[in-house]
Scaffold this motif. Sequence first.
Motif, PDB file in Angstrom:
ATOM      1  N   LYS A 220      -2.255  -1.090  -8.611  1.00  0.00           N
ATOM      2  CA  LYS A 220      -3.364  -1.600  -7.758  1.00  0.00           C
ATOM      3  C   LYS A 220      -3.579  -3.237  -8.400  1.00  0.00           C
ATOM      4  O   LYS A 220      -3.324  -4.090  -7.547  1.00  0.00           O
ATOM      5  CB  LYS A 220      -4.767  -0.850  -7.508  1.00  0.00           C
TER       6      LYS A 220
ATOM      7  N   PRO B 159       0.871  -1.252  -0.035  1.00  0.00           N
ATOM      8  CA  PRO B 159      -0.085  -0.029  -0.196  1.00  0.00           C
ATOM      9  C   PRO B 159       0.888   1.416  -0.013  1.00  0.00           C
ATOM     10  O   PRO B 159       0.540   2.202  -0.635  1.00  0.00           O
ATOM     11  CB  PRO B 159      -0.950  -0.135   1.371  1.00  0.00           C
TER      12      PRO B 159
ATOM     13  N   ALA C   3      -1.768   4.723  -8.539  1.00  0.00           N
ATOM     14  CA  ALA C   3      -2.870   3.678  -8.255  1.00  0.00           C
ATOM     15  C   ALA C   3      -2.792   2.621  -9.638  1.00  0.00           C
ATOM     16  O   ALA C   3      -3.374   1.454  -9.204  1.00  0.00           O
ATOM     17  CB  ALA C   3      -4.157   4.307  -8.383  1.00  0.00           C
TER      18      ALA C   3
ATOM     19  N   ASP D  43     -10.378  -1.892   1.944  1.00  0.00           N
ATOM     20  CA  ASP D  43      -9.704  -0.824   0.976  1.00  0.00           C
ATOM     21  C   ASP D  43     -10.082  -0.820  -0.372  1.00  0.00           C
ATOM     22  O   ASP D  43      -9.483  -0.459  -1.071  1.00  0.00           O
ATOM     23  CB  ASP D  43      -8.163  -1.215   1.048  1.00  0.00           C
ATOM     24  N   ASN D  44     -11.173  -1.244  -0.496  1.00  0.00           N
ATOM     25  CA  ASN D  44     -11.851  -1.416  -1.806  1.00  0.00           C
ATOM     26  C   ASN D  44     -13.412  -0.418  -1.892  1.00  0.00           C
ATOM     27  O   ASN D  44     -14.272  -1.049  -1.296  1.00  0.00           O
ATOM     28  CB  ASN D  44     -12.139  -2.758  -1.967  1.00  0.00           C
TER      29      ASN D  44
ATOM     30  N   ILE E  29       2.039   1.869  -3.544  1.00  0.00           N
ATOM     31  CA  ILE E  29       1.093   2.295  -4.375  1.00  0.00           C
ATOM     32  C   ILE E  29       0.845   3.698  -4.190  1.00  0.00           C
ATOM     33  O   ILE E  29       0.738   4.464  -4.908  1.00  0.00           O
ATOM     34  CB  ILE E  29      -0.238   1.419  -4.040  1.00  0.00           C
TER      35      ILE E  29
END
Length: 2046
Positions: free
Chosen positions: A663, A652, A660, A704-705, A655
């Motif tokens: 991902k 994370p 992003a 986290d989605n 990223i």
Amino acid sequence: MELAHSLLLNEEALAQITEAKRPVFIFEWLRFLDKVLVTANRVDVKEKQKKLVEQLTGLISSAPGPPTRKLLAKNLATLYSIGDTFTVFQTLDKCNEIIKSKDDTPAYLPTKLAAVACVGAFYDKMGRMLGSSFPDTINNMLKALKSAESQGRGEILLSLQKVLCGLGGAAASCHRDIYKNARSLLTDRSMAVRCAVAKCLLELQNEAVFMWTTELENVATLCYKALEGSNYGVRVEVAKLLGTVMATALLPKHASVMRQNVKRATLEEVLELMATGFLRGGSGFLKSGGEMLKGGGSVSREVRVGITQAYVVFVTTLGGQWLERNFATFLSHVLDLVSHPRATQTHVEAVYSRRCVSFMLRATLGGLLGEKAQIAAGKEICQAISKQMRAVEAVVNDISGENKAGAADVSASQHVMVCALKELGSLVQSLSATASPLIQEPSIGLLETVTSVLLHPSMAARLAAAWCLRCVAVALPYQLTPLLDRCAERINSLKSSPEAVSGYSFAMAALLGGVHQCPLGIPHSKGKLVVSIAEDLLRTAAQNSRLSLQRTQAGWLLLGALMTLGPSLVRYHLPKMLLLWRNVFPRSQKELEAEKARGDAFTWQVTLEGRAGALCAMRSFVAHCPELLTEDVIRRLMTPIECAMTMMSHVPAIIKVHGAHLKASAAMVRLRLYDILALLPPKTYEGSFNALLRELVAEFTLTDNSANTTTSLLRSLCHYDDSVLMGSWLQETDHKCIEDQLQPNSASGSGALEHDPSSIYLRVPVGEAIPGPLPLGVSVIDASVALFGVVFPHVSFKHRLQMLDHFAECIKQAKGVRQQAVQLNIFTAVLSALKGLAENKSTLGPEEVRKSALALVMGALDNPNPILRCAAGEALGRMAQVVGEATFIARMAQTSFDKLKSARDVVSRTGHSLALGCLHRYVGGIGSGQHLKTSVSILLALAQDGSSHEVQTWALHSLALIVDSSGPMYRGYVEPTLSLVLTLLLTVPPSHIEVHQCLGRCLGALITTVGPELQGNGATISTIRSSCLVGCAIMQDHSDSLVQAAAISCLQQLHMFAPRHVNLSSLVPCLCVHLCSPHLLLRRAAVACLRQLAQREAAEVCEYAMSLAKRGGDNNTIHLNITETGLEGVLFGMLDRETDRKLCSDIHDTLGHMLSSLAVEKLSHWLKLCKDVLAATTDVGAPVVFEVEKDEEDSEKKDEMDDDSMFTGLGEDDKSKPSVAPRWVTRVFAADCLCRIILLCENDKAHFDLAAARSAQAKNPKGDQLVLHLSDLIRMAFMAATDHSNQLRMAGLQALEDIIKKFASVPEPEFPGHVILEQYQANVGAALRPAFSPDTPSDITAKACQVCSTWIGSGVVSDLNDLRRVHNLLVSSLDKVQAGKGSSSQLYSESATTMEKLAVLKAWAEVYVVAMNIKKDAESKPAKPVQSGEDDDDEDDMGADVLPPDSLITLVQPELPSLSRLWLAMLRDYALLTLPAEFSSQLPPDGGAFYTPETIDTARLHYRSSWAPVLHAVALWLSSTEFGAAEEKEDVPSALSKAPAISQAASSTTKSFEESVKDRMHLMLGVSIEFLCFPRPEEPIHNVMSCLHALFTLLASPCAKIHIAEDQLLAVELLNVLHRLLLTRDPPAVQLQVTAVVQETIRAAQDHLQRQKAGKGKEEEGEKDSQPSLGEGADTGELVPGKSLVFAAMELLVFILVRHLPQLNARVKESPSHVPLRPQRLPEESARLVANTVSILAELPSLCSPAGSMTILPTVLFLITGVLRETALKTADNSVPVTVTAALQGIKTIITSPLARVEGMQTQWSGLVRSGLASVLENSQPEESRPDMDEVSMLTAITLFLLSASNELVGVIVLQKGCMDRFRNALNSSDPWVQARCYQLLLSVFQHSSRALSTPYIHALAPLMVEKLKAVERSRPGTAAELQAVQEGIRVLENLVGMGEEQNRVQLLALLVPTLISYLLDEHAISSAPQVSRGLHEFALQNLMRIGPLYPAAFKTVIGAAPELKIRLESAILANQASSRAKAAARLAQPQVQAAPTIKLKTNFF
């Protein structure tokens, strides 16, 4: 119920029963009426018609339920159509009145509906007979339609459909009205109404031309609107309507259309119209353009799926021929659909559109076209692909950038490519080897076209092309290796193009993934090739940043694919792989930290992709090579895996820094990590649980989605049976792959290869045609849920509690849609965890964990989402299972009870009722017994809640679960439940399909609960049974196919328990109708039921099906396809259409059962069926034409043919409708059926005897024998063996082999000496030749070799020149074998080569064995004398037919030098391969002569199937060449240089001859003993026989005898192994062969002993005394078990004797339960076996030293006398059984042995002999219990003792007395044959040299003899046997005279001469005396004339003393002289009389 069976309704009975039972009674009466009206006498019906009409119309107004009203209407209509029609208009008016009525109360509704149903039925049945009344009726109904509620609307529309159907074109005036009124209802709220409208309009379009002309567009738009928000049923019906209307518009059905000069639509218009719906949906063309410009919403998925189905209906209606002609247009149209931007607005939409188009192509191409047309379609698809590819290349190569629109085209073209390639792949795969023309034809260039797509810019297209290549390779395995090579070469040459690296690596990975479907595999070297390419790609990835990503991905993809080849290949590359894996990941924590600081976005992307790839390859390794997963390997794998887990927590942050777009790559790493961890044992990563669980929980709780992604696993974790509750969750249907798009979970049904390239090489999940991994977002959640389930059982209770609390918190936090998503995921995870706990048998945890879990689950039981309620119920059940405590279960149950009693809302009532069902399901009847009563009462109450059908459904479903799980405990609640089920079936409207389905489940469960009791006849059981039958009948009549399927499975259950009560005459036709149903589940149910029926009652099933076909003529409403081939024909036809695996396997079973019970009686029928299927080959370059037959068919065959052609003429008109020719799979099945038919006929010899068959047919023309169809059998086998399809060729060759084996010995009655198969030799040769062509796969060549050897060995062909054709095929393949291992062009794996070579060697071995047998027989037969004086031509015949002694051997001889070497090499290989695993280090590192070390595991199997004949052949060869002595002398260098493979053979020539003999002996014995030690039970018996024959042959040669005798332990071991074999194998042939081998072993030992003695004798002639005794037992006589050969032999022989003659066992006799048996005749084989055993026993003493023999002799004698006792039985023809002969021979061998002369043994020896004789005497005592004892054999034994052991027996009074008694008894016997033999034996005793022995016998027995002989004068002999006895007696007397001293001679003659003279007849009596009497006279006269001259003096004295004697003698002599001249002829006949009865002993013992 019986009272209901009367023509009129029994109103008294009705009045007497309770209110509740009346509807059932009425329904039962209507059912009876329905059956009886059709068959009843019309006069009876007319008499009672008035009353009947009253009763029936009365019922209309009694508010009947749905099934009742349907039957009522049907009966009324039938009644009017049979009886008078006077009152029909009154009844019709009455119905119309009811329909018009204004009463809208719910109570009146059923009456209205009944009236509507009656009107429909009247018009349906009588149509135009009802004349002009229809406009009023129709208007009346249309008016009612406007005001009706949904149930009424549905019923009225269905009635209108019937009215239209009955009136046909006559109702044209009302068509518009109906159309206008029905049209608006297509978008009705109620789905059932939409279905009804669709059905009504479908009926209307048959006649209403406007629907498919002027109104066509409107109809289409209406249909599109109707599809919005539709359910599955509506989609099916609307698609049917739309498709049919479109097809009619294109090709109108009626001539009327032509007259009305309507404008017909063109194909373009029709397709354009349908495309509009597909792309724009219901919005149509009428809306303003504004919305279109905004790019309006995409089409709703329901519409798209519905229109996809409509396309399929459209093409199916137009038919296969239309599709063939217009395929190009259709293809380009559907491919345009998927390239349209509106169809591909988002990625998931694009995948959905692709799936729809693929479905259209698969459903039409796959089902409607035959194999030839499919190949043509394949060409079209290829052209479409290359056209697209050219356009793409133009854009890609357009550097100037002028072509702006190009980029969009390319992205659209990818979807076209995917659809086209997917279909092409499926097409080739379904065609299998029949697709070869498509691949081979250069003008198509299929492979070039497909490989060109590998360079397409889009990944999806590249993957599709790779998949298509995999399909080609699986269909045509010979393409696999060349394609791999080609891709490897392209990857190397195009390294710098990213597309090429990616595309070609996809292709290689796909091809490697397909290897497991190709049994012949690929060469081992290809693995090395792949590894080197992959390494190279990974190594060079960093050199060029433009290619880094592709090279990394490609390298790992290839390594992952390599793992699928399995451990035998991967083993070699494992160390390298482990190294590569270790290097991808940082080594330590420090390196990880350092890594974070470095790198940019791109390098991180490459790194993550590389690590994901490495993990993916690891997963593939763990999944495909579990055998290689040692502790050590797992430890080394864990290093990179643990590193990956640590890295996850850093990602994370990375990223955040780099953007992003990383991902997706990070998600890919997580997915791969979860996947591999789920496969490893959780113990290996215990340490990382905390971190891992944090990740997993975050994953599926969407922490986290931001997207609300849901998992796709919930459905698979819930129970399959619960799908009925989830509404949207689909049952299995033919449309499953497109209907999946409409499922509620995220991206459901949007599987596509590009979501996960690794799926290109993984195994395809069962039931899917092509792998479809879900999008990454969903896959990761799925993987996390699955892993959670694996890990949860291993986590501490504290953690479990934390997680469960966290879940509750997550659900609370989320809102709205997101809450639903989170909840779904959490529930799936919890279910997964509970399932894991149950599988691990672990518990949930302490109280607080349970509480938390329970709170979570209970909260969801009243969630509005039904899927969540379902999951919660399931979780509750699983929790109860895992906790397993009664109190906990009670608490859960109580909560639900309370809730159900108080709650009124639908949601909680459904949820908690399911909870009860699930509790019972998982705890079972015992665990939940105490709650049963409460549960049942609550659910029964809920099920009656008519206000909510949802509650009814859930309650009934739960009830079914409880009935299922409670078993017999439910028995007390059966009646109330059953009556509820019936009531609901009679009242619930049919539109509530789910309720009916659940009722079906309940009924099925109840039937199972009552079980076999259903056969009973008690009152209660009869009621239960009839209720069940009524229930089934109601469901059978339901309109929904799932309910019908439930009815069928209930009837199937009933048939299992109470077969007599299920009426097959109505069930079978109903099943046959369902076979054509469009619903998969219904077809499945029908076939499953047929399968069960065919097991018991195949004949009845077929008869009823045929009767339906005959009835089908009158009633055309049912479209049946039963023709004269009957049900079997239909099932064969279904095999071509069906793709569902379960269904096809059931069809195979059903046909199998029918075949086994019917084929033998109806041979012609079944053979014709198979022949029709097989004859339908695809004529693509048909290989060999079947010409051979024509000229040879003699007239008889012609007659047979005529019968057949008479029948085939009948069905010709039906054949005009084009059906698809049988596909290859069906043809393979037909060929298997053929083999089964041949096997079934085995039991009756007449099937294999032409003469018998013809005479049987003459007697009974209906009978049928297999042999009469031989030409058909051969023709079928030939067609199959020369087909394109490899599987079919195998089946054909198998059939050919069976035919040869079964018919080889059948003689041809017209040509004596010839066999029937001879005329087919050309066909056999032609069928075998193609299998030996160089491009044939190894397995086929191997099978063909087998057939060759069978054919050559069968002896059918006697002429060597004719045999040469087939023989040359074997010679050519032998050259291939000698080419050695390293042949250049290898297509398949080395083990395939091994298989082929071994098959060739095996075939040669079999031929050689047969050849040697023929030679041996020819040598053992005496040469035939040349027949002279007969016709010459006859002699020529004989010459041609008797094989010259060296016939076949001359063909084998030239090849023997090379063959023997190859055979020995092969046996050496086999010997090494059979070594146990611990010796694997001793195996040669570079493999053997015919196998390579890499393929050792598969090679073992091939060796195992072919070593036995080779062993036998080598044994024959060794023994015929004295162990290759001949071959050693002439060293053959040429053969060796030809065979580089066989290094061992080359070295053997340098050894000395003795050594090589020793080596070969060890090899042969080793192989044999290893095998015989433990033959696997599945080993065929002929392998055992071959092995025994080989041993026997081997030991017959002197060299081998010396070898085995010198090493006694070897011989002992051999005997022990044989003993063990006897214990396990029963067949007599095996046991006989074992005795033969034992005999040879004993002989070898005897010879050895002789040689030793001879040697010793020479050395020590001087010192005799000091010599130790030779032989076993030495001086002590002790035999050591395990070392003693004699002991081993005794063990084995005693076993055989006791096995066949249990009475020999003394212990049996002593046991108290023993009943003495009367001795029985042994069967012939047993007798031979016992005889052999006895002979060997008798030989054993000769192997021992004197002391040793004394040890065993008592046993041996005991056994031999025992055998004599048990088997000496009289036979009708006085023949001596072989066992007796052997026993007598054995006694003689023993008594005459030299032991008697050994000093120091005398006393023991005489004791032994005396005991022996005593036993025989005791056994021969006459007893009542043994009337059939054979005294002669016993006497013979006694005589043997007396003659051979006279010294030991002289003077033993007891024995002497016994012997005399036996002789006396025999002389007094009533049987002349016994007397005669007794005289013969006495003679030998009297003549014995030792007077001491013979004198007492002469004294005792001679007087008796003389008396006997004297008495003959009084009773002259009447039969030849009696005469013979007298003659034998006289001979004894004569001999006594001769033995007497001179002085006693006169007394002796005085006894003899008068006796003889008394036999003479006087001259008057002679002429009238019978033949026998005359014979006696002549015998006496001759003897007298011979005696006179011998003893003249004494003779004179005797004659002189009695003058009357002299007179008789003289007159006889005179008469004799007179007649001798006259009766020369008579004298010729005389010796024959005398010669006839003389006895010859078979074996001379004396």
